[in-house]
Design a protein around this motif. Structure first.
Motif, PDB file in Angstrom:
ATOM      1  N   GLU A  29      21.164 -36.508  -9.684  1.00 53.58           N
ATOM      2  CA  GLU A  29      20.130 -35.702 -10.336  1.00 53.58           C
ATOM      3  C   GLU A  29      19.366 -34.854  -9.323  1.00 53.58           C
ATOM      4  O   GLU A  29      18.994 -33.709  -9.613  1.00 53.58           O
ATOM      5  CB  GLU A  29      19.157 -36.592 -11.112  1.00 53.58           C
ATOM      6  N   THR A  30      19.130 -35.389  -8.146  1.00 56.97           N
ATOM      7  CA  THR A  30      18.448 -34.625  -7.095  1.00 56.97           C
ATOM      8  C   THR A  30      19.245 -33.382  -6.731  1.00 56.97           C
ATOM      9  O   THR A  30      18.698 -32.282  -6.599  1.00 56.97           O
ATOM     10  CB  THR A  30      18.230 -35.500  -5.851  1.00 56.97           C
ATOM     11  N   HIS A  31      20.568 -33.540  -6.581  1.00 56.31           N
ATOM     12  CA  HIS A  31      21.413 -32.401  -6.223  1.00 56.31           C
ATOM     13  C   HIS A  31      21.497 -31.376  -7.356  1.00 56.31           C
ATOM     14  O   HIS A  31      21.667 -30.174  -7.103  1.00 56.31           O
ATOM     15  CB  HIS A  31      22.816 -32.881  -5.843  1.00 56.31           C
ATOM     16  N   LEU A  32      21.355 -31.823  -8.578  1.00 54.50           N
ATOM     17  CA  LEU A  32      21.432 -30.908  -9.715  1.00 54.50           C
ATOM     18  C   LEU A  32      20.129 -30.151  -9.961  1.00 54.50           C
ATOM     19  O   LEU A  32      20.149 -28.993 -10.394  1.00 54.50           O
ATOM     20  CB  LEU A  32      21.804 -31.678 -10.980  1.00 54.50           C
ATOM     21  N   LYS A  33      18.996 -30.790  -9.668  1.00 54.55           N
ATOM     22  CA  LYS A  33      17.730 -30.255 -10.158  1.00 54.55           C
ATOM     23  C   LYS A  33      16.699 -29.887  -9.092  1.00 54.55           C
ATOM     24  O   LYS A  33      15.706 -29.217  -9.419  1.00 54.55           O
ATOM     25  CB  LYS A  33      17.086 -31.268 -11.117  1.00 54.55           C
ATOM     26  N   VAL A  34      16.881 -30.324  -7.851  1.00 52.99           N
ATOM     27  CA  VAL A  34      15.816 -30.188  -6.864  1.00 52.99           C
ATOM     28  C   VAL A  34      16.264 -29.301  -5.706  1.00 52.99           C
ATOM     29  O   VAL A  34      17.406 -29.383  -5.249  1.00 52.99           O
ATOM     30  CB  VAL A  34      15.374 -31.577  -6.331  1.00 52.99           C
ATOM     31  N   VAL A  35      15.349 -28.473  -5.236  1.00 53.43           N
ATOM     32  CA  VAL A  35      15.616 -27.613  -4.082  1.00 53.43           C
ATOM     33  C   VAL A  35      15.769 -28.468  -2.826  1.00 53.43           C
ATOM     34  O   VAL A  35      15.107 -29.497  -2.683  1.00 53.43           O
ATOM     35  CB  VAL A  35      14.468 -26.599  -3.899  1.00 53.43           C
ATOM     36  N   GLN A  36      16.640 -28.080  -1.930  1.00 49.45           N
ATOM     37  CA  GLN A  36      16.909 -28.775  -0.665  1.00 49.45           C
ATOM     38  C   GLN A  36      17.297 -30.246  -0.869  1.00 49.45           C
ATOM     39  O   GLN A  36      16.674 -31.153  -0.319  1.00 49.45           O
ATOM     40  CB  GLN A  36      15.699 -28.685   0.267  1.00 49.45           C
ATOM     41  N   PRO A  37      18.353 -30.497  -1.656  1.00 49.69           N
ATOM     42  CA  PRO A  37      18.757 -31.884  -1.922  1.00 49.69           C
ATOM     43  C   PRO A  37      19.209 -32.632  -0.678  1.00 49.69           C
ATOM     44  O   PRO A  37      19.246 -33.868  -0.684  1.00 49.69           O
ATOM     45  CB  PRO A  37      19.900 -31.719  -2.925  1.00 49.69           C
ATOM     46  N   ARG A  38      19.533 -31.925   0.410  1.00 51.39           N
ATOM     47  CA  ARG A  38      19.937 -32.608   1.642  1.00 51.39           C
ATOM     48  C   ARG A  38      18.800 -33.447   2.229  1.00 51.39           C
ATOM     49  O   ARG A  38      19.026 -34.277   3.111  1.00 51.39           O
ATOM     50  CB  ARG A  38      20.414 -31.593   2.682  1.00 51.39           C
ATOM     51  N   MET A  39      17.581 -33.251   1.736  1.00 54.41           N
ATOM     52  CA  MET A  39      16.447 -34.027   2.221  1.00 54.41           C
ATOM     53  C   MET A  39      16.482 -35.472   1.730  1.00 54.41           C
ATOM     54  O   MET A  39      15.760 -36.324   2.259  1.00 54.41           O
ATOM     55  CB  MET A  39      15.128 -33.369   1.777  1.00 54.41           C
ATOM     56  N   ILE A  40      17.323 -35.767   0.748  1.00 53.80           N
ATOM     57  CA  ILE A  40      17.382 -37.128   0.228  1.00 53.80           C
ATOM     58  C   ILE A  40      17.920 -38.069   1.298  1.00 53.80           C
ATOM     59  O   ILE A  40      18.742 -37.684   2.134  1.00 53.80           O
ATOM     60  CB  ILE A  40      18.240 -37.183  -1.057  1.00 53.80           C
ATOM     61  N   THR A  41      17.470 -39.296   1.290  1.00 54.34           N
ATOM     62  CA  THR A  41      17.788 -40.240   2.358  1.00 54.34           C
ATOM     63  C   THR A  41      19.279 -40.507   2.478  1.00 54.34           C
ATOM     64  O   THR A  41      19.846 -40.429   3.559  1.00 54.34           O
ATOM     65  CB  THR A  41      17.032 -41.565   2.136  1.00 54.34           C
ATOM     66  N   GLU A  92       3.635 -32.175  -6.624  1.00 55.72           N
ATOM     67  CA  GLU A  92       3.410 -32.900  -7.872  1.00 55.72           C
ATOM     68  C   GLU A  92       4.532 -32.693  -8.886  1.00 55.72           C
ATOM     69  O   GLU A  92       4.672 -33.479  -9.830  1.00 55.72           O
ATOM     70  CB  GLU A  92       2.074 -32.496  -8.487  1.00 55.72           C
ATOM     71  N   GLU A  93       5.356 -31.666  -8.705  1.00 56.20           N
ATOM     72  CA  GLU A  93       6.447 -31.419  -9.643  1.00 56.20           C
ATOM     73  C   GLU A  93       7.514 -32.513  -9.592  1.00 56.20           C
ATOM     74  O   GLU A  93       8.303 -32.647 -10.527  1.00 56.20           O
ATOM     75  CB  GLU A  93       7.089 -30.060  -9.345  1.00 56.20           C
ATOM     76  N   LEU A  94       7.543 -33.285  -8.527  1.00 55.90           N
ATOM     77  CA  LEU A  94       8.536 -34.351  -8.394  1.00 55.90           C
ATOM     78  C   LEU A  94       8.049 -35.684  -8.979  1.00 55.90           C
ATOM     79  O   LEU A  94       8.819 -36.642  -9.062  1.00 55.90           O
ATOM     80  CB  LEU A  94       8.886 -34.553  -6.908  1.00 55.90           C
ATOM     81  N   HIS A  95       6.801 -35.721  -9.389  1.00 57.90           N
ATOM     82  CA  HIS A  95       6.181 -36.982  -9.825  1.00 57.90           C
ATOM     83  C   HIS A  95       6.941 -37.636 -10.976  1.00 57.90           C
ATOM     84  O   HIS A  95       7.199 -38.843 -10.968  1.00 57.90           O
ATOM     85  CB  HIS A  95       4.738 -36.705 -10.239  1.00 57.90           C
ATOM     86  N   GLN A  96       7.319 -36.849 -11.975  1.00 59.44           N
ATOM     87  CA  GLN A  96       7.967 -37.406 -13.165  1.00 59.44           C
ATOM     88  C   GLN A  96       9.350 -37.975 -12.839  1.00 59.44           C
ATOM     89  O   GLN A  96       9.715 -39.046 -13.345  1.00 59.44           O
ATOM     90  CB  GLN A  96       8.073 -36.340 -14.249  1.00 59.44           C
ATOM     91  N   MET A  97      10.122 -37.263 -12.014  1.00 65.96           N
ATOM     92  CA  MET A  97      11.435 -37.771 -11.637  1.00 65.96           C
ATOM     93  C   MET A  97      11.307 -39.070 -10.836  1.00 65.96           C
ATOM     94  O   MET A  97      12.041 -40.039 -11.072  1.00 65.96           O
ATOM     95  CB  MET A  97      12.220 -36.747 -10.811  1.00 65.96           C
ATOM     96  N   GLN A  98      10.380 -39.102  -9.913  1.00 67.55           N
ATOM     97  CA  GLN A  98      10.144 -40.330  -9.143  1.00 67.55           C
ATOM     98  C   GLN A  98       9.862 -41.505 -10.082  1.00 67.55           C
ATOM     99  O   GLN A  98      10.485 -42.565  -9.984  1.00 67.55           O
ATOM    100  CB  GLN A  98       8.951 -40.143  -8.207  1.00 67.55           C
ATOM    101  N   ARG A  99       8.927 -41.277 -10.993  1.00 65.72           N
ATOM    102  CA  ARG A  99       8.497 -42.369 -11.879  1.00 65.72           C
ATOM    103  C   ARG A  99       9.629 -42.838 -12.769  1.00 65.72           C
ATOM    104  O   ARG A  99       9.753 -44.039 -13.044  1.00 65.72           O
ATOM    105  CB  ARG A  99       7.294 -41.898 -12.705  1.00 65.72           C
ATOM    106  N   LYS A 100      10.482 -41.923 -13.212  1.00 67.51           N
ATOM    107  CA  LYS A 100      11.609 -42.315 -14.059  1.00 67.51           C
ATOM    108  C   LYS A 100      12.490 -43.333 -13.345  1.00 67.51           C
ATOM    109  O   LYS A 100      12.864 -44.363 -13.932  1.00 67.51           O
ATOM    110  CB  LYS A 100      12.438 -41.083 -14.449  1.00 67.51           C
ATOM    111  N   TYR A 101      12.792 -43.073 -12.102  1.00 66.94           N
ATOM    112  CA  TYR A 101      13.674 -43.978 -11.371  1.00 66.94           C
ATOM    113  C   TYR A 101      12.937 -45.230 -10.894  1.00 66.94           C
ATOM    114  O   TYR A 101      13.532 -46.315 -10.846  1.00 66.94           O
ATOM    115  CB  TYR A 101      14.340 -43.238 -10.205  1.00 66.94           C
ATOM    116  N   PHE A 102      11.664 -45.097 -10.566  1.00 68.93           N
ATOM    117  CA  PHE A 102      10.893 -46.293 -10.211  1.00 68.93           C
ATOM    118  C   PHE A 102      10.875 -47.267 -11.391  1.00 68.93           C
ATOM    119  O   PHE A 102      11.057 -48.480 -11.226  1.00 68.93           O
ATOM    120  CB  PHE A 102       9.462 -45.915  -9.823  1.00 68.93           C
TER     121      PHE A 102
END
Length: 213
Positions: A29-41, A92-102
């Motif tokens: 989902e990060t690669h599909l929806k978020v800018v600079q997905p390479r930042m993911i761990t 703050e735009e990432l808040h909802q995605m974070q919470r969904k997976y948390f």
């Protein structure tokens, strides 16, 4: 930057613990929806963070730089049953995605999100942290470190990500490259700071482990 060949990197990942399905889903989902997905761990470093957290078994974790929540979920795997993970993200735009997976994980009730500048939020947290993970704006690493070390105790661990910065730390420094300049000063500081003992691990883009004395 890849410090090892792709074949060796694949072998290392395949010889380590498997990536949990939830984190695979988050990566997609990060690669599909978020800018600079390479930042993911990512898989391997995520398992390293998970293992370190399990070894430490912290009651309180502080993370500076949540992004989409991958590293927070890895670190949460080592939390004590009554522990908390406080994670700070400026976007703050990432808040909802974070919470969904948390909430889809088993740690939703233990992960507390904060939105804003970590330099304002971290000092306001009324906790002493056993484990800290710094992975946000590189030019602010020194300021983050000074803010969080006040919230630790002897034996606490402070992890700093991206400290090799795609190998730029050993290349000629460009005058306009403020991030690399900040990381060079930060790495030197951690080596010489009498408040911590430090080892720099060549994991992914460089991961520093500092133990508070």
């Amino acid at each position: 930057m890849h410090f090892l060949s792709p074949i060796l990197e694949s072998y290392i990942a395949n010889s380590s613990e498997d990536e949990p399905e939830l984190l695979q889903e988050l990566t997609r989902e990060t690669h599909l929806k978020v800018v600079q997905p390479r930042m993911i761990t990512g898989h391997f470093q995520g398992r390293v963070l998970s293992m370190l957290s399990k070894i430490i078994n912290p009651k309180y974790i502080l993370e500076i730089g949540t992004y989409t929540g991958y590293s927070a979920l890895c670190l949460a795997e080592g939390l004590k049953k009554n522990g908390e993970l406080h994670t700070i993200e400026v976007n703050e735009e990432l808040h909802q995605m974070q919470r969904k997976y948390f909430d889809k994980s088993g740690y939703g009730n233990q992960i507390i999100q904060h939105v804003g500048d970590a330099l304002d939020i971290a000092p306001s947290l009324n906790r002493t942290f056993d484990l800290v993970f710094i992975d946000a704006q590189k030019v602010n690493y020194d300021a983050y470190f000074e803010a969080v070390i006040k919230k630790t105790k002897p034996g606490s661990i402070i992890l700093s990500d991206n400290v090799l910065w795609s190998g730029k730390v050993v290349e000629p420094l460009q005058k306009s490259d403020k991030a690399t300049a900040a990381l060079l000063e930060y790495n030197k500081k951690l080596k010489e700071d009498p408040r911590v003992e430090t080892v720099l691990l060549p994991i992914r883009d460089g991961l520093t482990l500092s133990r508070v004395l």
